[in-house]
Write an enzyme that holds these catalytic residues in place. Structure first.
Site: not given
Length: 247
Positions: A80-81, A83-84, A173, A203
């Site tokens: 899912d989502v 952050y970097h 991922g 996530c």
């Protein structure tokens, strides 16, 4: 004799630029003109959504994203989502993991091999954390590396908190293409601005927190030292001879 794995240490790289580089180098790995390769870098502030991404897991609106200088990308990795951002060590292994047999449909690695690759990446992070006296863990049914509550900055794990939810210190991922070459990879929180996690349900796991080496260790190891330890752990886990490629 171990196979050589080339390492490129790239510094801070915009997300799209790094994605394009992955695709270029993965093609070279497939044709054999480049050995297995590990890209190590940081990104500017970025949220990425994988194939299972849900837009409702992005909590900040467009105005807030613009104000915080965050780019958003929908990509072809699993998950899912996440952050970097600066202070987070991102690794993109471009490895020839093998191609599926002709009888296998759809064209991807057998599930056991794909999951086995994820578990190896987790073990790389766990071994790296051990070098700093921290006990990272895998969690059944979830991907990534986790720290149990009660881990203290003096490297002692407090067993008085066995029932509390673990906290994620590294996200994973990946994608493995039809030719068997991997893309995407892992992100280890070294010393990022942790406030950026407030803009997402990371996530898609509501109720789970994030942590970093900076929150657990004092003094915080510098990025160069973390990179050195991770390169060694990667070579050990995948049986590679790691060679840093000059830029």
């Amino acid at each position: 004799m171990p196979i050589v794995c080339q390492v490129q240490i790239l510094g801070v790289v915009p997300y799209q630029e790094a994605w394009d580089l992955q695709n270029q180098l993965a093609g070279e790995v497939h044709t054999g003109i480049r050995p297995p390769t590990l890209l190590l870098l940081e990104h500017p502030h970025t949220y990425t959504f994988g194939r299972c991404g849900k837009v409702e897991n992005l909590l900040w609106d467009e105005a807030k994203l613009a104000d915080k200088g965050i780019g958003v990308h929908w990509v072809d990795r699993g998950g899912d989502v996440t952050y970097h951002g600066p202070g987070q060590l991102v690794g993109y292994p471009l490895l020839p993991l093998g191609t599926p047999g002709a009888h296998q449909e759809p064209k991807h690695l057998p599930q056991a091999d794909y999951i086995g690759y994820l578990r190896k990446l987790e073990m790389v992070i766990i071994a790296t954390l051990m070098e700093f006296g921290l006990r990272g863990e895998q969690q059944p049914g979830m991907t990534g590396v986790w720290i149990r509550p009660g881990t203290k900055s003096d490297h002692v794990v407090d067993d008085a908190h066995p029932d509390q939810r673990p906290i994620k210190i590294a996200s994973i991922g990946v994608k493995v293409d039809a030719r068997g070459v991997s893309r995407h990879g892992f992100a280890l929180n070294v010393n990022p601005d942790m406030s950026y996690w407030e803009g997402i349900i990371a996530c898609g796991l509501d109720g789970y927190g994030e942590t970093s080496l900076a929150e657990l260790l004092s003094p915080t190891p510098d990025m160069k030292t973390v990179i050195e330890r991770l390169i060694y752990a990667f070579g050990e886990q995948f049986n590679f001879k790691m060679m840093i490629e000059p830029l």
